[in-house]
Write an enzyme that holds these catalytic residues in place. Structure first.
Site, mmCIF file in Angstrom:
data_model
loop_
_atom_site.group_PDB
_atom_site.id
_atom_site.type_symbol
_atom_site.label_atom_id
_atom_site.label_comp_id
_atom_site.label_asym_id
_atom_site.label_seq_id
_atom_site.Cartn_x
_atom_site.Cartn_y
_atom_site.Cartn_z
ATOM 1 N N HIS A 497 44.055 3.832 37.633
ATOM 2 C CA HIS A 497 43.793 3.916 38.759
ATOM 3 C C HIS A 497 43.694 5.446 38.842
ATOM 4 O O HIS A 497 42.598 5.647 40.052
ATOM 5 C CB HIS A 497 44.691 2.548 39.871
ATOM 6 C CG HIS A 497 44.092 2.684 40.793
ATOM 7 N ND1 HIS A 497 43.944 1.839 42.008
ATOM 8 C CD2 HIS A 497 44.136 4.162 42.715
ATOM 9 C CE1 HIS A 497 43.463 2.088 42.980
ATOM 10 N NE2 HIS A 497 44.327 4.017 43.093
ATOM 11 N N GLU A 498 44.673 5.458 38.542
ATOM 12 C CA GLU A 498 44.339 7.217 39.352
ATOM 13 C C GLU A 498 43.552 8.258 38.846
ATOM 14 O O GLU A 498 43.436 9.323 39.000
ATOM 15 C CB GLU A 498 46.496 7.290 39.872
ATOM 16 C CG GLU A 498 46.991 7.189 40.636
ATOM 17 C CD GLU A 498 47.152 6.905 41.573
ATOM 18 O OE1 GLU A 498 45.931 7.842 41.940
ATOM 19 O OE2 GLU A 498 47.118 5.958 42.134
ATOM 20 N N HIS A 501 40.623 8.179 40.147
ATOM 21 C CA HIS A 501 40.653 8.950 40.837
ATOM 22 C C HIS A 501 39.801 10.453 40.966
ATOM 23 O O HIS A 501 38.826 11.330 41.359
ATOM 24 C CB HIS A 501 41.863 8.768 41.897
ATOM 25 C CG HIS A 501 41.553 8.253 42.897
ATOM 26 N ND1 HIS A 501 40.516 7.929 43.949
ATOM 27 C CD2 HIS A 501 43.208 7.254 43.213
ATOM 28 C CE1 HIS A 501 41.215 6.695 44.756
ATOM 29 N NE2 HIS A 501 42.311 6.344 44.119
ATOM 30 N N HIS A 504 36.520 10.986 39.665
ATOM 31 C CA HIS A 504 35.893 11.426 41.117
ATOM 32 C C HIS A 504 35.905 13.152 41.534
ATOM 33 O O HIS A 504 34.930 13.412 41.832
ATOM 34 C CB HIS A 504 36.296 10.097 42.190
ATOM 35 C CG HIS A 504 35.464 10.685 42.136
ATOM 36 N ND1 HIS A 504 35.743 9.667 43.905
ATOM 37 C CD2 HIS A 504 34.158 10.694 43.846
ATOM 38 C CE1 HIS A 504 34.335 9.223 45.051
ATOM 39 N NE2 HIS A 504 33.718 10.090 44.489
#
Length: 706
Positions: A497-498, A501, A504
């Site tokens: 999940h992190e 990010h 991104h």
């Protein structure tokens, strides 16, 4: 000349580090305040030059200069340099002195931000450009609109009295948000469950026992005899979660649960109840001062959801779709508990994880401890980096010459598929005393295109692509004296999940820093992160890194099959939990009148229609709900479920063409990950998918719809 006279504040000069990264090894506590105050002075100087420019305001001489992150010497803006380091460390590596400095500087920094946003002469230039500008590219138009709207949403159109009131409200809100976080960290770290009777460890796996023994040694050292050091359990997730899942000691589970769920409600200086009430009212008053009925109306104007009605439609649709299944899930767990304990047994919240685990074992013969030996941290890192390589062709190389702020932190150089430098990536894995709980991604430097010759216009041959410095901070299981760090599947999902990010941020490729990377609408920002979680149970991905840390044997196919079959275990209950948080958030921030109710009963009523288990009278989520009180998600927590619709829809494209399909991945990178906030997020999503998302993929993934 002595050392103090010779030494220069490292923020005042080029860092002279690899890729100009923050020189953590040279920064001292006293450097922060000095650099912040000097940064404010330099900002004020730049603003004076801008508003006194005799030339007619244009996009190039006004908007770009407002957004620009460089000073006259071409160095990255001083205040941004020091603030990014200070406030990131305030969450990841703080202490009492840092906390005290944050309390001192927060109102000064908020006042400075207000001074800029409420500067009438500056706003007049911006408003002129907004009305009269040359033909702009989509990215330039987005920057102009964001700049203008940002000033308006910060009070630029208010009269003098309104501006003064807004200053008071925002400065108080800033201070209270900081105090909220500091209180929560102190409460979290203050509680420990110290066990000296080994019989009370019954049911706990070796991994939990070893971690607790290490925690006891770290806490007590030589202060106690070896016979009484025992085992220490904390409220940090890697300690709390296994205890609640495996401990047979019901009374100790109750103690842990109540400690966790009553944080910041006690009669002490860390009580957050009045702080929460005040923050809710401050935000309502800010919104109404700016012409909105509620704070939610103010926030949602710049979200994909658009308005309160659409948020409630999403939440209510999810309740309708998932609640019947959630009730069945809880009923099944109650039956399991009564099967083991007797028909008169009453399931309490501190029993849920324990008996859910028993049911999961019976149905699927799977639990987190079975998988730990296959998820050794160094191999998980290889797997996650390898996934990025297979999808996007990027590579990671640890560079020990890059300074870090704690020995737990690893620093990597990231290279693109053509071998060019892409980013710096920091990974901070384990819990410790001065670190907030949870997991998050942040940046020490964003990405932007910098003009080489500032006297010439922007053009591809007159710009340098300044690459980002990205960090992920987590609280994963620590290594023990006997074993390396062995993760649960849930922790692998957190890492993914992190890392989503961070991709991104790392793939950012925009002209303006304020539009790059994760600078997107908040109900879009979770798409890249939640998208990556989909890979966690994909057999093709698990086969690349999931090997037993002792034998080297791969994770057996039949165990992977059990993981896949169990993926939707209690998925509806988990959905209702997230929906309940969204309902609570909206209940606070759709208030039109002053909030003067008791927090605890208000909370119980606000999320009641999403509740499956009975609620306990003394527990309270609000006072520890960092996302909506201090983390920027106020009136935005629904975005996790909003983005879940998007991520399921997006991953269906990968499933159709192959989860490692590089053409699909390149489209995802080009249309979403690299674009930041340069266009409306729905425009970006439709460019990738070819149409708007629907909830169908999520319902099918969760087994709600066949």
């Amino acid at each position: 000349m002595n050392e103090l006279q010779e030494r220069k504040n490292p923020f005042f000069e080029p860092y002279n580090t690899p890729h100009d990264v923050a020189p953590f090894d040279r920064i001292r506590l006293e450097d922060y305040e000095e650099a912040m105050l000097e940064g404010i002075r330099r900002d004020d100087e730049q603003i004076e030059k801008l508003i006194n420019n005799p030339e007619k305001p244009t996009f190039d001489n006004t908007i770009i200069n407002v957004d620009d992150e460089k000073d006259d010497n071409g160095y990255y803006d001083l205040l941004s340099r020091v603030s990014s380091v200070f406030f990131n460390l305030l969450s990841a590596e703080t202490n009492d002195e840092m906390d005290a400095l944050a309390q001192k500087m927060s109102p000064i920094l908020t006042k400075h931000a207000n001074d800029i946003r409420l500067n009438e002469r500056l706003f007049e230039r911006i408003r002129y450009v907004h009305r009269h500008h040359r033909k702009l590219s989509p990215e330039e138009k987005m920057l102009l609109d964001n700049c203008y709207d940002g000033f308006v949403r910060s009070g630029a159109l208010l009269d003098a009295a309104g501006k003064e009131r807004l200053r008071q409200l925002t400065e108080e809100a800033s201070m209270l948000g900081l105090q909220f976080s500091q209180n929560l960290l102190k409460e979290n770290k203050a509680f420990t469950l110290h066990i000296t009777d080994e019989a009370q460890l019954d049911g706990l796996p070796d991994s939990a026992r070893e971690a607790a023994a290490l925690a006891a040694k770290e806490q007590f050292g030589d202060c106690k005899s070896p016979q009484t050091v025992g085992w220490v359990f904390t409220l940090d997730f890697p300690s709390y979660s296994p205890f609640m899942t495996y401990s047979t000691q019901r009374e100790l589970r109750r103690q842990m649960f109540m400690a966790k769920n009553t944080e910041c409600t006690h009669d002490n200086t860390e009580n957050n109840i009045e702080i929460c009430k005040r923050l809710i009212n401050l935000r309502r008053e800010i919104a109404q001062l700016l012409g909105h009925k509620t704070y939610a109306d103010y926030v949602l104007k710049h979200r994909m959801a658009g308005n309160v009605r659409n948020v409630y439609k999403l939440l209510n649709d999810l309740i309708a779709a998932y609640k019947p299944t959630a009730r069945k899930e809880v009923k099944a767990i109650e039956k399991m508990a009564q099967k083991l304990e007797g028909k008169d047994f009453k399931l309490e919240p501190w029993d849920f994880s324990f008996y859910a685990h028993k049911l999961q074992l019976e149905k699927y013969n799977i639990d987190a401890e079975m998988l730990r030996p296959y998820f050794e941290l160094s191999k998980v890192i290889e797997g996650v980096f390898g996934l990025a390589n297979r999808l996007y062709g990027i590579t990671f190389k640890e560079n020990k010459d890059i300074p870090v702020y704690h020995p737990d932190v690893k620093a990597y150089e990231v290279f693109d598929k053509d071998g060019s430098y892409l980013a710096v990536f920091y990974a901070d894995f384990h819990p410790r005393k001065g670190k907030q709980g949870g997991a998050w991604m942040t940046e020490y430097q964003g990405q932007w295109m910098e003009r080489i010759n500032t006297k010439k216009p922007f053009a591809p041959d007159n710009c340098k692509n300044v690459r980002p410095h990205v960090s992920v901070v987590m609280n994963l299981t620590k290594p023990t004296e006997e074993k390396p760090a062995l993760l649960t599947l849930g922790e692998v999902e957190t890492f993914l999940h992190e890392f989503g990010h961070s991709l991104h941020g790392m793939f950012a490729n925009t002209r303006f820093e304020s539009l790059s990377g994760t600078n997107v609408w908040w109900d879009f920002v979770e798409l890249p992160s939640q998208f990556m979680e989909n890979f966690a149970i994909e057999k093709e991905f698990l086969r690349t890194f999931a090997f037993h840390y002792e034998t080297g044997e791969p994770l057996p196919d039949e165990l992977i099959d059990r993981i896949v079959r169990s993926r939707n275990f209690n998925v509806a209950y988990a959905c209702m939990r997230q929906v309940s948080f969204g309902l609570l958030d909206m209940a606070y921030y759709t208030k039109k009148e002053a909030f003067d109710e008791d927090i605890i009963p208000f909370e119980k009523k606000a999320w009641e229609k999403a509740m499956i288990m009975p609620q306990l009278p003394d527990t309270c989520m609000t006072v520890q709900f960092s996302h909506i009180m201090a983390g920027g998600y106020a009136a935005g927590y629904y975005s996790y479920k909003w983005a879940e619709v998007l991520d399921a829809d997006a991953f269906s494209v990968f499933k159709k063409h192959g989860i490692f399909n590089q053409k699909t991945a390149q489209s995802f990178r080009d249309n979403i990950l690299s674009k930041g906030g340069t266009e409306n997020p729905m425009t970006l999503y439709k460019r990738f998918k070819g149409g708007e998302p629907t909830i169908d993929a999520l319902l099918k993934r969760n087994g709600i719809k066949r």
